[in-house]
Enzyme design. Structure first.
Site, PDB file in Angstrom:
ATOM      1  N   ASP A  32       0.867  -1.223   0.103  1.00 31.08           N
ATOM      2  CA  ASP A  32       0.082   0.095  -0.250  1.00 31.08           C
ATOM      3  C   ASP A  32       0.835   1.282  -0.025  1.00 31.08           C
ATOM      4  OD1 ASP A  32      -1.522   2.105   0.577  1.00 31.08           O
ATOM      5  OD2 ASP A  32      -2.553   1.230   2.267  1.00 31.08           O
ATOM      6  N   LYS A  72      -2.233  16.032  -9.373  1.00 34.91           N
ATOM      7  CA  LYS A  72      -1.251  15.795 -10.605  1.00 34.91           C
ATOM      8  C   LYS A  72      -0.262  16.959 -10.724  1.00 34.91           C
ATOM      9  CE  LYS A  72      -2.104  11.605 -11.688  1.00 34.91           C
ATOM     10  NZ  LYS A  72      -1.140  10.455 -11.344  1.00 34.91           N
ATOM     11  N   TYR A 119      -8.227  15.777  -8.219  1.00 33.48           N
ATOM     12  CA  TYR A 119      -7.243  15.032  -9.162  1.00 33.48           C
ATOM     13  C   TYR A 119      -6.306  15.981  -9.725  1.00 33.48           C
ATOM     14  CZ  TYR A 119      -5.598  11.749 -12.589  1.00 33.48           C
ATOM     15  OH  TYR A 119      -4.944  10.914 -13.476  1.00 33.48           O
ATOM     16  N   SER A 131      -0.386  13.259 -15.720  1.00 34.27           N
ATOM     17  CA  SER A 131      -1.559  13.323 -16.676  1.00 34.27           C
ATOM     18  C   SER A 131      -1.472  14.669 -17.280  1.00 34.27           C
ATOM     19  CB  SER A 131      -2.851  13.335 -15.675  1.00 34.27           C
ATOM     20  OG  SER A 131      -3.832  13.565 -16.261  1.00 34.27           O
TER      21      SER A 131
HETATM   22  N1  LIG Z   1      -6.541   5.945 -17.414  1.00 33.33           N
HETATM   23  C1  LIG Z   1      -6.026   7.407 -17.874  1.00 33.33           C
HETATM   24  O1  LIG Z   1      -6.826   7.692 -18.855  1.00 33.33           O
HETATM   25  C2  LIG Z   1      -4.932   8.086 -17.328  1.00 33.33           C
HETATM   26  C3  LIG Z   1      -4.553   9.018 -18.123  1.00 33.33           C
HETATM   27  C4  LIG Z   1      -3.460   9.721 -17.515  1.00 33.33           C
HETATM   28  C5  LIG Z   1      -2.777   9.582 -16.493  1.00 33.33           C
HETATM   29  N2  LIG Z   1      -3.163   8.337 -15.610  1.00 33.33           N
HETATM   30  C6  LIG Z   1      -2.561   8.048 -14.738  1.00 33.33           C
HETATM   31  O2  LIG Z   1      -2.076   6.644 -14.856  1.00 33.33           O
HETATM   32  C7  LIG Z   1      -1.961   5.966 -13.666  1.00 33.33           C
HETATM   33  C8  LIG Z   1      -2.634   4.674 -13.633  1.00 33.33           C
HETATM   34  O3  LIG Z   1      -3.816   4.924 -14.170  1.00 33.33           O
HETATM   35  P1  LIG Z   1      -5.067   3.777 -14.447  1.00 33.33           P
HETATM   36  O4  LIG Z   1      -6.130   4.411 -15.384  1.00 33.33           O
HETATM   37  O5  LIG Z   1      -4.023   2.554 -15.131  1.00 33.33           O
HETATM   38  O6  LIG Z   1      -5.391   3.299 -12.913  1.00 33.33           O
HETATM   39  P2  LIG Z   1      -6.486   2.188 -12.254  1.00 33.33           P
HETATM   40  O7  LIG Z   1      -6.883   1.106 -13.597  1.00 33.33           O
HETATM   41  O8  LIG Z   1      -7.332   2.727 -11.519  1.00 33.33           O
HETATM   42  O9  LIG Z   1      -5.207   1.258 -11.644  1.00 33.33           O
HETATM   43  C9  LIG Z   1      -4.616   1.913 -10.587  1.00 33.33           C
HETATM   44  C10 LIG Z   1      -3.551   0.972  -9.994  1.00 33.33           C
HETATM   45  O10 LIG Z   1      -2.857   1.553  -8.814  1.00 33.33           O
HETATM   46  C11 LIG Z   1      -3.166   0.805  -7.613  1.00 33.33           C
HETATM   47  N3  LIG Z   1      -3.293   1.497  -6.318  1.00 33.33           N
HETATM   48  C12 LIG Z   1      -4.227   2.569  -6.270  1.00 33.33           C
HETATM   49  N4  LIG Z   1      -3.877   2.860  -4.723  1.00 33.33           N
HETATM   50  C13 LIG Z   1      -2.694   2.183  -4.365  1.00 33.33           C
HETATM   51  C14 LIG Z   1      -2.049   1.948  -3.268  1.00 33.33           C
HETATM   52  N5  LIG Z   1      -2.226   2.919  -2.116  1.00 33.33           N
HETATM   53  N6  LIG Z   1      -1.013   1.226  -3.075  1.00 33.33           N
HETATM   54  C15 LIG Z   1      -0.636   0.465  -4.090  1.00 33.33           C
HETATM   55  N7  LIG Z   1      -1.317   0.651  -5.248  1.00 33.33           N
HETATM   56  C16 LIG Z   1      -2.230   1.259  -5.485  1.00 33.33           C
HETATM   57  C17 LIG Z   1      -4.252  -0.148  -7.872  1.00 33.33           C
HETATM   58  O11 LIG Z   1      -4.141  -1.312  -7.406  1.00 33.33           O
HETATM   59  P3  LIG Z   1      -4.578  -2.181  -6.095  1.00 33.33           P
HETATM   60  O12 LIG Z   1      -6.062  -1.423  -5.938  1.00 33.33           O
HETATM   61  O13 LIG Z   1      -4.662  -3.264  -5.991  1.00 33.33           O
HETATM   62  O14 LIG Z   1      -3.793  -1.404  -4.846  1.00 33.33           O
HETATM   63  C18 LIG Z   1      -4.233  -0.333  -9.567  1.00 33.33           C
HETATM   64  O15 LIG Z   1      -3.460  -1.307  -9.733  1.00 33.33           O
HETATM   65  C19 LIG Z   1      -2.494   6.882 -12.479  1.00 33.33           C
HETATM   66  O16 LIG Z   1      -1.487   7.555 -11.784  1.00 33.33           O
HETATM   67  C20 LIG Z   1      -3.149   7.957 -13.579  1.00 33.33           C
HETATM   68  O17 LIG Z   1      -3.181   9.218 -12.633  1.00 33.33           O
HETATM   69  C21 LIG Z   1      -4.228   7.563 -16.105  1.00 33.33           C
END
Ligand SMILES: NC(=O)c1ccc[n+]([C@@H]2O[C@H](COP(=O)([O-])OP(=O)(O)OC[C@H]3O[C@@H](n4cnc5c(N)ncnc54)[C@H](OP(=O)(O)O)[C@@H]3O)[C@@H](O)[C@H]2O)c1
Length: 209
Positions: free
Chosen positions: A67, A172, A168, A148
């Site tokens: 975590d 970021k 958010y 992001s």
């Molecule tokens: N998706 C987009 O369109 C997008 C665009 C730009 C940037 N981003 C950035 O890219 C990153 C990933 O995005 P995503 O869309 O792939 O996210 P996601 O599908 O919501 O996955 C988030 C991941 O973070 C983990 N997580 C959350 N809290 C945690 C904690 N306290 N300790 C350890 N792991 C934790 C979750 O795993 P567990 O729940 O198993 O811990 C999960 O594996 C983020 O930083 C997001 O802001 C995303």
């Protein structure tokens, strides 16, 4: 890209938030490129599931329960990486959470604190541990902060519609500033460690060459 990733073969990568989404994809790809990947998330079983089908790859994918918002949990995970593989060479700070709570909502303190702990504190705690490991072993490590477009601008809400930004974009934006501050610290400390902020997951492989 295959050629330029050769320098990472056999090196150790820690990828946070690797149980799904971008983190899972980056972790699997780095393992395919030959890295020893330590994939961190709270849901270790989801990472274990990613290993199914990963046969005959050059590297390996190891699931580590962590975590990132919890200092002790982060320390334990990095201690495990150090004891098992010697230390970390590449850190992908990807883990994070999203909220729809408005700043002006009542009783939202817990949710807002959750964003600060997961998005900002978690990133810094993991970076601190990785820098310690890289400095101790004097390696040319690299830290990549997955950011992001919201780390640079705040979306304009459609007039009359509920704004969806909340904490958010501020979190970021903090990651953009934290990256620059740590970059300056790494220079001051005369390390060879690089730190990069990546606005899109696809850029990860463009910045670690
Ligand atoms: N998706 C987009 O369109 C997008 C665009 C730009 C940037 N981003 C950035 O890219 C990153 C990933 O995005 P995503 O869309 O792939 O996210 P996601 O599908 O919501 O996955 C988030 C991941 O973070 C983990 N997580 C959350 N809290 C945690 C904690 N306290 N300790 C350890 N792991 C934790 C979750 O795993 P567990 O729940 O198993 O811990 C999960 O594996 C983020 O930083 C997001 O802001 C995303």
């Amino acid at each position: 890209m295959e050629e330029s990733m050769k320098r990472w073969e056999g090196k150790v990568a820690v990828v946070t938030g690797a149980s799904q989404g971008i983190g899972a994809s980056v972790a699997v790809t780095l393992a395919k490129y030959g890295m020893i990947v330590c994939a961190l998330a709270k849901r270790k079983d989801k990472i274990e599931a990613l290993r199914v089908g990963l046969i005959k790859i050059k590297g390996q994918l190891n699931a580590v329960e962590c975590d990132i918002a919890n200092e002790q949990s982060v320390q334990s995970a990095f201690t495990w990486v150090e004891k098992t593989f010697g230390g970390v060479d590449l850190l992908i700070n990807n883990g994070g959470v999203y909220t729809k709570a408005l700043f002006t909502d009542e009783n939202n303190s817990r949710e807002l604190k959750n964003i600060i702990d997961n998005e900002i504190l978690g990133n810094i705690l993991c970076t601190r541990q990785a820098v310690k490991s890289m400095k101790t072993r004097d390696v040319n490590g690299h830290i990549v902060n997955i950011n992001s477009i919201f780390g640079h601008k705040v979306n304009q809400a459609v007039p009359g519609n509920k704004p969806m930004n909340s904490l958010y974009p501020p979190a970021k934006h903090a990651i953009s500033a934290v990256t620059e501050c740590i970059r300056q610290e790494l220079l001051y400390l005369q390390t060879q460690i690089k730190i990069t902020v990546s606005n899109r997951s696809c850029y990860v492989f463009n910045v670690i060459y």
